[in-house]
Design a protein around this motif. Structure first.
Motif, PDB file in Angstrom:
ATOM      1  N   THR A  47       0.844  -1.183   0.000  1.00  0.00           N
ATOM      2  CA  THR A  47       0.000   0.000   0.000  1.00  0.00           C
ATOM      3  C   THR A  47       0.887   1.243   0.000  1.00  0.00           C
ATOM      4  OG1 THR A  47      -1.728  -1.168   1.226  1.00  0.00           O
ATOM      5  CG2 THR A  47      -1.812   1.230   1.253  1.00  0.00           C
ATOM      6  N   SER A  52      -2.206   1.633  -7.677  1.00  0.00           N
ATOM      7  CA  SER A  52      -3.505   1.913  -8.303  1.00  0.00           C
ATOM      8  C   SER A  52      -3.320   2.598  -9.655  1.00  0.00           C
ATOM      9  CB  SER A  52      -4.367   2.781  -7.389  1.00  0.00           C
ATOM     10  OG  SER A  52      -4.714   2.077  -6.213  1.00  0.00           O
ATOM     11  N   THR A  83     -11.555  -5.592  -4.816  1.00  0.00           N
ATOM     12  CA  THR A  83     -10.690  -5.186  -3.697  1.00  0.00           C
ATOM     13  C   THR A  83     -11.242  -5.764  -2.394  1.00  0.00           C
ATOM     14  OG1 THR A  83     -11.739  -3.197  -2.785  1.00  0.00           O
ATOM     15  CG2 THR A  83     -10.629  -2.960  -4.928  1.00  0.00           C
ATOM     16  N   LEU A  88     -10.692   1.163  -0.215  1.00  0.00           N
ATOM     17  CA  LEU A  88      -9.886   0.990  -1.417  1.00  0.00           C
ATOM     18  C   LEU A  88     -10.765   1.035  -2.665  1.00  0.00           C
ATOM     19  CD1 LEU A  88      -7.116   0.508  -2.645  1.00  0.00           C
ATOM     20  CD2 LEU A  88      -7.426  -1.952  -2.273  1.00  0.00           C
ATOM     21  N   GLN A  91     -11.561   4.628  -3.420  1.00  0.00           N
ATOM     22  CA  GLN A  91     -10.367   5.358  -3.874  1.00  0.00           C
ATOM     23  C   GLN A  91     -10.052   5.037  -5.328  1.00  0.00           C
ATOM     24  OE1 GLN A  91      -6.450   3.829  -2.913  1.00  0.00           O
ATOM     25  NE2 GLN A  91      -6.221   4.725  -4.952  1.00  0.00           N
ATOM     26  N   GLU A 160      -4.777  -6.047  -3.821  1.00  0.00           N
ATOM     27  CA  GLU A 160      -4.567  -6.518  -2.438  1.00  0.00           C
ATOM     28  C   GLU A 160      -5.220  -7.891  -2.275  1.00  0.00           C
ATOM     29  OE1 GLU A 160      -5.375  -3.598   0.579  1.00  0.00           O
ATOM     30  OE2 GLU A 160      -3.971  -2.168  -0.304  1.00  0.00           O
TER      31      GLU A 160
END
Length: 205
Positions: A47, A52, A83, A88, A91, A160
């Motif tokens: 992260t 992304s 996700t 997340l 985002q 992830e």
């Protein structure tokens, strides 16, 4: 190296510039060219590494090329991003929206998260969208309704993925894969690659 060195459209470069992005991170340098060349990708990414943008940017470039040839009256889902968390999901959906703001043909993104009205989310999808970003759990809920057309999906992203495994996603993965076209580009991002993750990667890519 600069973002302007990538073969991006003027519209995408303008959006990148407006966000004050100039120099790609290490993962962006490696992943973006691979995605643009239509390769499947397995990436190890923490992260905050900029992962992304490493898939959002090239996927938007590829999507714009496909939309330029579209004859559909409304968007069809071509990109699916799964996700582990609602934060997340939101985002990434925001990244798709902000980086696509100058596209000639608008890009519609729908986000699916738990705790929201599933009927409204189904309605939003059925109105037409190009990009679907969802938590794995809510996507399984939507899948069970059998009211969503996934036959046009060309890009699958698991972000992830190791955290999704912790939430029991491995047991639901096959039903997800069975619902998608077998011919697609697959992008897998995970902070760790234990043996179970390797086995899942082999099923996806």
């Amino acid at each position: 190296m600069l973002f302007s060195n990538f073969p991006f459209s003027k519209a995408l470069l303008k959006a990148i510039s407006e966000k004050n992005y100039t120099t790609p991170t290490a993962i962006q340098k490696k992943v973006i060219p691979l995605v643009l060349e239509s390769n499947d990708v397995m990436a190890k990414a923490q992260t905050g590494s900029g992962k992304s943008a490493s898939f959002v940017l090239p996927l938007l470039e590829l999507l714009a090329q496909k939309k330029s040839k579209d004859t559909f009256k409304k968007p069809r889902i071509r990109i699916l991003v799964l996700t582990p968390t609602r934060e997340l999901t939101l985002q990434i959906a925001q990244d798709f929206d902000s980086f696509s703001r100058f596209q000639t043909k608008p890009v519609k993104t729908v986000s699916l998260i738990g705790g929201e009205n599933i009927g409204q989310q189904l309605f939003d999808i059925q109105q037409g969208c190009d990009v679907l970003v969802a938590t794995s759990g809510r996507f399984i809920d939507i899948l069970s309704k059998k009211q969503t057309n996934l036959t046009h999906i060309e890009f699958l992203v698991l972000d992830e993925a190791d955290k999704m495994l912790d939430l029991g996603f491995a047991q639901e993965l096959q039903s997800v894969l069975d619902s998608l076209p077998t011919k697609r580009q697959n992008l897998l991002f995970s902070a760790t690659y234990p043996q179970k993750m390797i086995q899942i990667a082999k099923r996806i890519t």
